[in-house]
Structure formats: structure tokens, C-alpha cells
Design an enzyme around this catalytic site. Structure first.
Site, short mmCIF file in Angstrom:
data_model
loop_
_atom_site.label_atom_id
_atom_site.label_comp_id
_atom_site.label_asym_id
_atom_site.label_seq_id
_atom_site.Cartn_x
_atom_site.Cartn_y
_atom_site.Cartn_z
CE LYS A 112 15.39 17.04 -25.26
NZ LYS A 112 15.14 18.46 -25.53
CE LYS A 154 20.89 14.59 -31.87
NZ LYS A 154 21.53 15.15 -33.06
S1 IVH Z 1 18.38 18.33 -26.54
C1 IVH Z 1 22.74 18.23 -25.24
N1 IVH Z 1 16.49 18.22 -28.20
O1 IVH Z 1 21.15 17.86 -31.17
C2 IVH Z 1 22.00 19.25 -24.73
N2 IVH Z 1 18.76 18.54 -29.02
O2 IVH Z 1 23.60 16.32 -30.28
C3 IVH Z 1 20.33 18.67 -24.95
N3 IVH Z 1 18.91 18.53 -31.38
O3 IVH Z 1 23.11 20.56 -30.06
C4 IVH Z 1 20.07 18.58 -26.42
N4 IVH Z 1 16.74 18.08 -31.94
O4 IVH Z 1 21.14 21.00 -31.79
C5 IVH Z 1 17.86 18.31 -28.00
N5 IVH Z 1 14.80 17.60 -29.48
C6 IVH Z 1 15.96 18.09 -29.53
C7 IVH Z 1 16.86 18.25 -30.57
C8 IVH Z 1 18.38 18.40 -30.14
C9 IVH Z 1 17.87 18.32 -32.52
C10 IVH Z 1 20.31 19.20 -31.67
C11 IVH Z 1 20.83 19.99 -30.88
C12 IVH Z 1 21.94 19.77 -30.08
C13 IVH Z 1 22.58 18.33 -30.61
C14 IVH Z 1 22.95 17.46 -29.62
#
Ligand code: IVH
Length: 677
Positions: free
Chosen positions: A285, A119
Site C-alpha cells: 500500500k 494478505k
Molecule cells: S487492503 C481493497 N489489506 O483482501 C481495499 N486487504 O482483495 C483494501 N485482505 O477485501 C484492502 N488482508 O478482505 C487489505 N492486509 C490486508 C488484507 C486485505 C486481507 C482482504 C480484504 C479485502 C481483500 C481484497
């Protein structure tokens, strides 16, 4: 006209204010006012400098190093909302996440493959490609509406401006995280406290030439709107777009068990310091995109993903004082005022001590040296006390038994555990000045009435001046009086007036959320709005007899349990609440809940479910019915069109009742046929 000296003094004050806000934005990452409020102050100061050029000889707003750029990007609605992620903090949370997924999909353990990605702790953006050409680039904004930052995103050389490949969907929206490398950050001369803030500030530069001077980077991690859909799994999606020259994170991988989740978390946490970008956890995921689609989203976050956060960053500091804060639900929260210390790049001077019981259990005292931790957006917390460093004459902290308003407080019995609650509460609602102010702050907040310009400070100011007491007062403000207040002028009053006028037409779920009924968050407010449909139906809760009947029906709604029902009952039996809401309703226009009347197999039909299904959980069946335009009811009445009866243990009484009322019965096999037709 004011003389030169006065004008200069005022201007100096404004510059001081701007600097203060810059500090809370850049250094503390904790802005005290909204962007538009900030813009207003800065704009006014710039205008003044234009009018009185002599001001610039002393200090110009333009020279304040790293001042925030003006917020003037075009607002654009996202093709599909940019959601947040729910969080896991330990393996048990991860286990629950897997269980919930299996339950929803009615699958056995280990049938669902997960895909894990770091993340990235940067700024999210979305890139829209039409026929392979990058045509739009938006910031996340509030998730529904973003800002057009295409020119700034284009300065990132590694973002493909054109996708040259076969089979690229005509419409392709790539979601990504923009960041500044740690090394690059350390060589940059800027005001920002950490790379994340710097990336945010850089992306918001109005002048893309300025943006181009900063080495922004990115990782693509997902998609938004897409047509035609050509991907089957998340892992396949990433591999394919990597082939199209997008940068994807190399540490991602498929994960097959909880043991592997545990190991991966440790592995990456250890690697963390060596990476050139900040990460604050791993995102898990569901890999299969058709399962992701079945799982869908709750109001804020997808059911198919979760962020497993790394342990929080810690620091040691000293408690200078312990003060009590009263929240909008009446909870008395002790807050430790600590000697300022930097935790994970952010200066912390307050940390929560949670509740009375926590203070007693840990025996936390003023003067103690404590370890505090801060994780993500969570409020910093005191985790432990170093009793060896305690002075001999230190005294136990005596938790007050009365609220700041002077009245007695109580501890309730928790409905689930039947134990006495750890939290001490004032139960006077709007009668307590402290609760009332917090309720008003909640009322105007972003996810409720969203009144730009009526921030926390303004609510306090208006309260102290006796301008507001209850929500309806907001729609009856004495603007003439406000105009004469220090720090307010015609322009700012007009802006607030406009924002208030705008918010006086509101959709039912935001209205319900704004009331601040305990245990009714955004998700539950949506469920209730969909159940009631209109404010007329909703206000039937005021009437005792109606209320009892309605509450019986609410039991069957997914997400609404005994706790919520007790809370609604209590809220609506309170006469002050009843009066406040009635007065409010008279002042505003509440739009009916348009349960996104999706067109589909059950358009305008009311359904109810009983019994279990073989291929799907009851929750999924309900979501399918809603996605096909149906409304799911919790009890049998003449209003019902269909009773859907699953093969596993349906309630006979419900089936018989439905037959008596001539309601059409759909058996499980017919249900499956309808869905497949
Ligand atoms: S998936 C929520 N994958 O985290 C929809 N998000 O808290 C799916 N982020 O706004 C998000 N790395 O900006 C996803 N590998 C990753 C990510 C990621 C950073 C951020 C993204 C999102 C936030 C959600």
C-alpha cells in the site's frame, strides 16, 4: 393430493439436492446456485417437514450435518464501498504498479514509500464505531451492500467493543479480516474443506450462540469512513489502533525498494507454513494517506494498493479428456477433464488449457500426467506435462477447426502485436447457440443486470425449452409455462419474476456492460456511460455516420484505446446486435448516467485538457476535475466550457480551435490557483 409415498420420494430428492449444494459450497468452495436459490430450496423443504411430520422419521433437513444456515441477515449499505485488490504475480507486475503510481502522481522513482502487510486469506468484515462504541458490524457482501453480522462479530473476544482512548474519531470504520486459526480448524469437527470456508460459514450462522463456539480471530488492516481524519500514514494508523487494542499483523513493515519487495516476498513465503493463519500473498500500500487520497480508486480497486500473490499451489494428475468450451466472445477454450485432485484445499476436476496454441506448444494429450496449479480465485491451469510418463500409443490432440455450432472458426490478427492471435474464435455472435447462451449468462450476471435466481443452469434450462433466445426474451417470459416445470413452483416463479422486474430498471453503465461488447469490461462501461450520459445518445452508435464521428471522440477518453474502438465499431455494425439491443431497450427502463454530479468547482462544466502539467499527471487532473463535478471531454466542440492548457507541449491546433469557438482557456498556473482556492 399426492400420496405419502410420492411426498417422501420428492422430499428425498430435495435432501439429495441440498447435500449436493452443501458439497459445492463447503467442500469445493464453488457454489452452483446463489444463496437465495439455496435458501428457497431449504425453506420449502422445512415447510414440507412441518406440514408432514412423518418425513422427519426418514431424514430431516435439520439433521443434514453442517447444512448452510439460511441467508436472512439484514442488508446494510456500506458507508464507503469495500473494494477488491488488483493482483501482481511477479516482480515485473510490482515494478509496473510503482511506475503507474509515479506516473499518476507525476513523481520520480522512489519518492513513494510502500507499506507491506500479509494478505490474510479469511473473510472481510467492517466494524463501525460511533463515539468509540462498536455499533455496527457488516460483512463485505457485494462491496456496496453488506450484511449485518454484528452479533457474530461480537463473539470475537479480541474485537474491542468500546475504544477507551483520547482522540478517537467520532466515526471510525475499521476494516478487518476474520479467520480461524489452522490449529483450531484441525481440532474442529465440521464439514468445511478449509479454514476460510469455515470462517465464512461460521460468520453466516444465524444463531450467534453457535458462532461463539468457534474460535474466530481477526486482524485489522484498514479503515473505511472516518471523521475527523487524524491519521497521516498507513503505518501510523496501524500503530495507533494497536494502541487502542485492535489486533494488527506483526509481519507488516515499510518497504523502500523493489529489491526489498523481492526479499520480503521470499521471506514471508518461507514463513507461510509456520503461521497459524492462511495468507495468499502480501498487500503493498502507498503509505502516505494523502497520496492514497490523490490516487483514488478505479471502479473496483484502489490505485494505491496491490496484492502480490505467492506462487500458486500445484498438484499432479492425469488428463481423462479434453473438451472445448465456447465463451461469450466466441473464444474456443480447451478444458482438461482431470482425475480429481486436491489443490490448496479445493478439489479440482477441470483445468484450463488456455487456447489452441498452448496445446500445440506444450503438446498436451489425453492420458498425459500433468502438473496443475490453482491460485486464488483463478481457474486451475495445466502448467506442464510429464512426457516420461506418456504411453507409446498416445496421440496428438487435434484442435477442432469448427465451433461446437458446426461453423468455421478463425484466428484474428492482434492489433497491438500484429501477430496471429493464439485464440481460435467463432464469430457468429448470437447466431451461435453456444455463444448466445454465454452472452445471456453474462447479461444476467451480478455486475450486469444482476438477476437473482436466473443462474447459469436456469439459462441453460430456459434455452433448451426455447423460452429465451435474446436478452429481451427475459422480460417477456412465459411464467405460466415455467410454473409447470419440474423443480419450479409458484413461489420460485414469483421470486424470479420479482428479480426480473427489479432489473428492468437499470443504470446506463450496467446496461452497457451487460451487452457484452468485447473489450468493454466494467471500468470501460462506466467510462462510456459517463461519455454518453443517456441511452438516447448511446444508441446513436447504431447509425454509421454518427458512429464514425463518435468513435473519433472516444479516442481521447482515458482507458479507451484502438482495441476498444474497433470492437465497438464491429459490435454496432452487426445488424443482429442492433436489432437485439433495440428490442431490449423497448422492454426496459435505462436510467441516465448520473456522473455522481459531485458538487464542486467544476459543477456542470465540461473541460478538456491538452499538454502536460508539472505537479500532476493528465490522469490525475482528469480525476480532480471529475471529483469537482466536471465532465471531461475528448474533443473540442461548442459544448466545451474550459480548455485547460498544461505548460508542457500543448497541442496548438486545439488551443486555436478553442479560441475560435470562444472557449475559456485555463493556463497551468490558473489551474493550480483554482485548485488551491
Ligand atoms: S487492503 C481493497 N489489506 O483482501 C481495499 N486487504 O482483495 C483494501 N485482505 O477485501 C484492502 N488482508 O478482505 C487489505 N492486509 C490486508 C488484507 C486485505 C486481507 C482482504 C480484504 C479485502 C481483500 C481484497
Amino acid at each position: 393430493m399426492k400420496d405419502k409415498k410420492n411426498i417422501l420420494e420428492d422430499h428425498k430428492k430435495t435432501i439429495k439436492i441440498i447435500k449436493k449444494h452443501n458439497k459445492s459450497y463447503f467442500i469445493n468452495d464453488n457454489p452452483i446456485i446463489s444463496d437465495s436459490e439455496y435458501d428457497k430450496i431449504k425453506y420449502k423443504a422445512l415447510e414440507l417437514e412441518k406440514k408432514y411430520p412423518f418425513l422427519k422419521r426418514y431424514e430431516s433437513v435439520k439433521d443434514i450435518v453442517g447444512a448452510k444456515p439460511l441467508n436472512k441477515f439484514k442488508k446494510v449499505k456500506h458507508l464507503s464501498p469495500m473494494l477488491s485488490l488488483s493482483n501482481a504475480f511477479n516482480l515485473k507486475d510490482m515494478e509496473d504498479f510503482k511506475k503507474k503510481i509515479n506516473k499518476f502522481l507525476s513523481l520520480k522513482d522512489n519518492q513513494v514509500e510502500l507499506f507491506c502487510e500479509p494478505k490474510i486469506d479469511g473473510i472481510s468484515a467492517t466494524l463501525i464505531y460511533q463515539n468509540g462504541n462498536l455499533t455496527k458490524g457488516l460483512s463485505r457482501g457485494d462491496g456496496e451492500i453488506g450484511e449485518d453480522i454484528l452479533e457474530n462479530l461480537k463473539t470475537i473476544k479480541e474485537i474491542p467493543k468500546k475504544i477507551i482512548a483520547k482522540n478517537v474519531p467520532n466515526l471510525l470504520e475499521i476494516r478487518c479480516e476474520v479467520y480461524i486459526g489452522k490449529k483450531d480448524f484441525s481440532t474442529l469437527k465440521n464439514n468445511f474443506a478449509n479454514p476460510r470456508n469455515a470462517a465464512g460459514g461460521t460468520l453466516r450462522q444465524k444463531n450467534s450462540h453457535e458462532t461463539s463456539k468457534i474460535p474466530l480471530k481477526y486482524f485489522a488492516y484498514g479503515f473505511g469512513a472516518i471523521s475527523p481524519m487524524i491519521f497521516k500514514t498507513q503505518s501510523e494508523f496501524l500503530t495507533i489502533i494497536e494502541g487502542w487494542n485492535f489486533l494488527v499483523n506483526p509481519l507488516s513493515e515499510k518497504i523502500d525498494s523493489l529489491e526489498r519487495v523481492e526479499k520480503k516476498q521470499l521471506e514471508i513465503d518461507q514463513l507461510r507454513a509456520t503461521l497459524d493463519y492462511d495468507i495468499d500473498g502480501l498487500v503493498y500500500k502507498v503509505n502516505d494517506l494523502s497520496l492514497q487520497k490523490r490516487l483514488g480508486n478505479t471502479s473496483n480497486s484502489p490505485r494505491w494498493a496491490i496484492a502480490y500473490k505467492f506462487s500458486a499451489e500445484k498438484a499432479i494428475t492425469k488428463i481423462k479428456d479434453i473438451s472445448i468450451q465456447v465463451g461469450r466472445t466466441g473464444a474456443l477454450t480447451p478444458v482438461a477433464k482431470v482425475e480429481s485432485v486436491t489443490v490448496g484445499g479445493v478439489v479440482v476436476s477441470n483445468a484450463t488449457l488456455h487456447n489452441e496454441e498452448e496445446i500445440i506448444r506444450k503438446d498436451i494429450r489425453v492420458g498425459d500426467y500433468v502438473t496443475i496449479q490453482r491460485a486464488g480465485d483463478v481457474i486451475p491451469q495445466v502448467v506442464s506435462v510429464d512426457k516420461n510418463k506418456r504411453l507409446r500409443n498416445s496421440k496428438k490432440f487435434i484442435f477442432p477447426k469448427t465451433c461446437l455450432c458446426g461453423f468455421e472458426t478463425t484466428k484474428e490478427i492482434n492489433l497491438n502485436t500484429k501477430k496471429i492471435d493464439a485464440v481460435r474464435r467463432c464469430s457468429r455472435g448470437y447466431e451461435c447457440k453456444y455463444i448466445a447462451k454465454e452472452k445471456l449468462k453474462h447479461f444476467v450476471s451480478k455486475d450486469a443486470f444482476n438477476i437473482d435466481g436466473l443462474g447459469k443452469k436456469v439459462i441453460d434450462q430456459f434455452w433448451d425449452l426455447n423460452l429465451i433466445r435474446y436478452p429481451c426474451d427475459i422480460f417477456n417470459l412465459n411464467y405460466k409455462k415455467i410454473e409447470r416445470l419440474d423443480g419450479w413452483g409458484l413461489q420460485s416463479v414469483n421470486n424470479v419474476k420479482k428479480a426480473i422486474d427489479k432489473s428492468s430498471t437499470i443504470i446506463l453503465d450496467k446496461f452497457i456492460y451487460g451487452l457484452g461488447v468485447r473489450h468493454i469490461g466494467q471500468e470501460n462501461a462506466k467510462i462510456l456511460a459517463s461519455f454518453f450520459g443517456s441511452v438516447t445518445e448511446f444508441t446513436k452508435l447504431f447509425d454509421v455516420k454518427n458512429r464514425k464521428m463518435i468513435l473519433i471522440n472516444l479516442v481521447d477518453l482515458d482507458g479507451i484505446g484502438e482495441t476498444q474502438i474497433k470492437s465497438i465499431d464491429k459490435f454496432f455494425s452487426n445488424e443482429t446486435n442492433s436489432k437485439i439491443i433495440k428490442d431490449l431497450i423497448n422492454k426496459i427502463n435505462i436510467k441516465n448516467h448520473t456522473s455522481q454530479t459531485k458538487k464542486g468547482k467544476f459543477s456542470n462544466k465540461k473541460l478538456m485538457f491538452t499538454g502536460g502539467f508539472k505537479n500532476m499527471s493528465r490522469s490525475e487532473a482528469k480525476v480532480i476535475a471529475e471529483n469537482n463535478g466536471g465532465k471531461v471531454l475528448g474533443s473540442i466542440s461548442k459544448k466545451l466550457d474550459y480548455l485547460v492548457v498544461g505548460d508542457t507541449k500543448p497541442t496548438k491546433r486545439k488551443v486555436n480551435q478553442a479560441k475560435e469557438l470562444n472557449i475559456k482557456i485555463i493556463l497551468e498556473k490558473d489551474w493550480n490557483k483554482i485548485l488551491n482556492s
